[in-house]
Scaffold this active site. Sequence first.
Site, PDB file in Angstrom:
ATOM      1  CG  HIS A 154      -1.761  -1.178   1.408  1.00 56.93           C
ATOM      2  ND1 HIS A 154      -2.682  -1.569   0.478  1.00 56.93           N
ATOM      3  CD2 HIS A 154      -1.823  -2.097   2.404  1.00 56.93           C
ATOM      4  CE1 HIS A 154      -3.286  -2.682   0.885  1.00 56.93           C
ATOM      5  NE2 HIS A 154      -2.776  -3.020   2.046  1.00 56.93           N
ATOM      6  CG  HIS A 214       2.761   5.959   5.679  1.00 59.20           C
ATOM      7  ND1 HIS A 214       2.412   5.936   7.010  1.00 59.20           N
ATOM      8  CD2 HIS A 214       1.704   6.531   5.050  1.00 59.20           C
ATOM      9  CE1 HIS A 214       1.207   6.471   7.160  1.00 59.20           C
ATOM     10  NE2 HIS A 214       0.757   6.838   5.987  1.00 59.20           N
ATOM     11  CG  HIS A 258      -0.662   8.616   1.435  1.00 60.54           C
ATOM     12  ND1 HIS A 258      -1.471   7.508   1.382  1.00 60.54           N
ATOM     13  CD2 HIS A 258      -0.369   8.802   2.748  1.00 60.54           C
ATOM     14  CE1 HIS A 258      -1.682   7.037   2.604  1.00 60.54           C
ATOM     15  NE2 HIS A 258      -1.016   7.822   3.455  1.00 60.54           N
ATOM     16  CG  HIS A 313       0.230  10.647   6.235  1.00 57.43           C
ATOM     17  ND1 HIS A 313      -0.792   9.909   5.698  1.00 57.43           N
ATOM     18  CD2 HIS A 313      -0.045  11.948   5.967  1.00 57.43           C
ATOM     19  CE1 HIS A 313      -1.659  10.741   5.115  1.00 57.43           C
ATOM     20  NE2 HIS A 313      -1.223  11.971   5.259  1.00 57.43           N
ATOM     21  CB  THR A 337      -6.135   8.130   5.290  1.00 59.54           C
ATOM     22  OG1 THR A 337      -4.760   7.749   5.178  1.00 59.54           O
ATOM     23  CG2 THR A 337      -6.251   9.498   5.925  1.00 59.54           C
ATOM     24  CB  THR A 338      -5.061   2.713   5.436  1.00 57.27           C
ATOM     25  OG1 THR A 338      -4.401   2.777   6.698  1.00 57.27           O
ATOM     26  CG2 THR A 338      -4.266   3.458   4.387  1.00 57.27           C
TER      27      THR A 338
HETATM   28 ZN   LIG Z   1      -0.949   7.819   5.480  1.00 56.64          ZN
END
Ligand SMILES: [Zn+2]
Length: 250
Positions: free
Chosen positions: A88, A113, A115, A132, A199-200
């Site tokens: 992801h 991590h 995005h 993030h 957000t996951t």
């Molecule tokens: Zn994130």
Amino acid sequence: MKHSLILLITILIISCVQKTDLHKDAHWSYEGETGPVHWGEIEKNSDCGGLFQSPLNIVNYKVDSLLTPLKITYSDSTHIHDIINNGHTIQYNFDSGDYITIEGVTYELKQFHFHEPAEHLIDGIRYPMVIHLVHKSENGTYAVLAVMAKEGKSSKPFDFLESFLPIPVGENRIVDSAFDMNLNLPDNRAYFTYSGSLTTPPCTENVQWFIFKNPITVSLSQVEKLKALMPLNNYRDEQSLNDREIKLSK
Ligand SMILES: [Zn+2]
């Protein structure tokens, strides 16, 4: 004949096992039938269909002069323990030593991590990348700092972080190298804040968000290097604000 029958049975068994494995891994994704709009159905006991979800389009906000500067205590010598490509995102896991303090509560930096593009929008603008930084308190609540990145001058700290790449999906790499996370923060630390969620999946609604108003700069090739290792568009669309307020620090 006997041999070819055994071979056929073996192939059938192997393909069944592979199918089972695939099914197990196909829980959520960023596209199609397992994409963000279906997370609430796929992850039955999650908060993904909740009223206080993230990310948001940060448009309506109030300057709150009572908000104090963020108390960020990042050491210049904390170790990145390992890096994982979980399918992801690309995630850097930290040893303990870095933390932030919010209203007297300590939140330890666990991992950061990426995005691409960014998840929160600022006045409708979606930056090409966001970092993030996920912090967790002793009682299990989260504080996430979001650092937007725009394309421009290349970043030396990013060169260091990307020197450990590429990492194939499902693999991790022990790093055990010192890294100063301060180097990835913007000089101007003004921030937006509100209460939201991961957000996951499971989209847990126990996150205080701190989104820096000003971006850092990374080069196009630095953006592309990470992008090549992550699912295309690994972001969740904006969620409804509902009964929440977004505040901006001075
Ligand atoms: Zn994130």
